[in-house]
Design an enzyme around this catalytic site. Structure first.
Site, PDB file in Angstrom:
ATOM      1  N   ARG A   1      37.662  47.989  45.239  1.00  0.00           N
ATOM      2  CA  ARG A   1      37.376  47.909  46.677  1.00  0.00           C
ATOM      3  C   ARG A   1      38.581  47.413  47.446  1.00  0.00           C
ATOM      4  NH1 ARG A   1      35.921  43.878  49.893  1.00  0.00           N
ATOM      5  NH2 ARG A   1      35.658  42.459  48.122  1.00  0.00           N
TER       6      ARG A   1
ATOM      7  N   CYS B   1      38.490  42.062  36.692  1.00  0.00           N
ATOM      8  CA  CYS B   1      37.705  41.306  35.707  1.00  0.00           C
ATOM      9  C   CYS B   1      37.048  42.243  34.702  1.00  0.00           C
ATOM     10  CB  CYS B   1      36.653  40.445  36.402  1.00  0.00           C
ATOM     11  SG  CYS B   1      37.335  38.991  37.241  1.00  0.00           S
TER      12      CYS B   1
ATOM     13  N   HIS C   1      32.231  34.704  34.223  1.00  0.00           N
ATOM     14  CA  HIS C   1      32.626  34.490  35.611  1.00  0.00           C
ATOM     15  C   HIS C   1      32.253  33.074  36.045  1.00  0.00           C
ATOM     16  CE1 HIS C   1      33.095  38.906  36.812  1.00  0.00           C
ATOM     17  NE2 HIS C   1      34.144  38.301  37.349  1.00  0.00           N
TER      18      HIS C   1
END
Length: 213
Positions: free
Chosen positions: A89, A142, A166
Site C-alpha cells: 500500500r 512483514c 507482530h
C-alpha cells in the site's frame, strides 16, 4: 541458538518497537544462559530476506523469531500463516512498491508457522500480557519476511523452526497516534515467553483462537 529479528523504522516513524523489543529479549535470554542474538532487518523488499538469509547462515539458529510492528493492534500477535504475495500500500524504505507480485516465483501459496502458537498464546496470557493469534501478517514487508523465513527453513531441511510475531505501537507512539500501545518491556517479556515455550515443545494446544472475519 535463538535468532530474533526486528525492523528498522518505516512509514515516517522514528523508532520501531520490534527492534527495541528483540534487543531486550536477546539480552534477557543470554542473561539466563539461553544463547540468543538480535539482528535488525531493513524495511525493504528482498533486501530484508537477504539480510535474514545471511543471519541464519552466520548463526545457525535452531529457532528463528521474526518480529514486526503492527500499529493499531492492541496486543502481541502470533502470526499463523505467510502468503506468497507482495502488495504494498505504501513504498518501502527504498521506494519499492510491488503490487500483486510473488515473494518467491513458483513457491507454494502459503506456509504455516512452525511455532506452537496456541501454547505460546496461553503462556503469554498467563503472564497478563494481551496477545492473540492473527490470521494475516498483511502483504507488506512483514509478510514478505515471514514467507521468506519459512521458505528458507523448509528448503534447508535442518530442523530449524520459526515464525513471525507482530507487536503493537510502543506507548510513546500510541500517544501520538491515539491508538493502542504497549510498553517495550512487556513486548520483550512476551517474546521471551514465545522463545522459551517454542524451545520446550514442538506440539501445540487445541484451543479456539480463530476469527469470524
Amino acid at each position: 541458538m535463538i535468532l530474533l529479528t526486528g525492523f528498522e523504522p518505516f512509514g515516517g516513524e522514528t523508532v520501531n518497537p520490534s527492534w527495541l523489543a528483540v534487543r531486550q529479549t536477546a539480552d534477557k535470554l543470554n542473561a539466563e544462559g539461553v544463547p540468543a542474538t538480535a539482528v535488525e532487518l531493513p524495511c525493504v523488499f528482498h533486501e530484508s530476506i537477504e539480510t535474514l538469509r545471511r543471519a541464519i547462515a552466520d548463526h545457525g539458529p535452531e529457532l528463528v523469531l521474526c518480529v514486526g510492528q503492527a500499529g493499531g493492534r492492541d496486543g502481541v500477535s502470533l502470526e499463523r500463516i505467510a502468503i506468497n504475495i507482495d502488495d504494498a500500500r505504501i513504498p518501502d524504505n527504498k521506494g519499492n512498491q510491488p503490487i500483486d507480485s510473488s515473494v518467491s516465483a513458483g513457491g507454494p501459496a502459503a506456509y504455516f508457522s512452525t511455532l506452537p502458537i496456541k501454547q505460546c498464546l496461553g503462556d503469554i496470557g498467563g503472564a497478563g500480557i494481551p496477545a492473540m493469534v492473527s490470521q494475516t501478517a498483511g502483504t507488506y514487508v512483514c509478510n514478505h519476511v515471514f514467507y521468506g523465513l519459512m521458505d528458507l527453513l523448509a528448503t534447508q531441511n535442518d530442523g530449524a523452526r520459526g515464525g513471525f510475531i507482530h507487536v503493537p505501537f510502543s506507548t510513546e507512539q500510541a500517544s501520538v497516534h491515539n491508538a493502542p500501545g504497549m510498553e517495550v518491556a512487556d513486548m520483550a517479556s512476551a517474546l521471551r515467553i514465545i522463545a522459551l515455550t517454542s524451545q520446550a515443545t514442538t506440539s501445540d494446544l487445541r484451543l479456539p483462537a480463530g476469527a469470524e472475519h
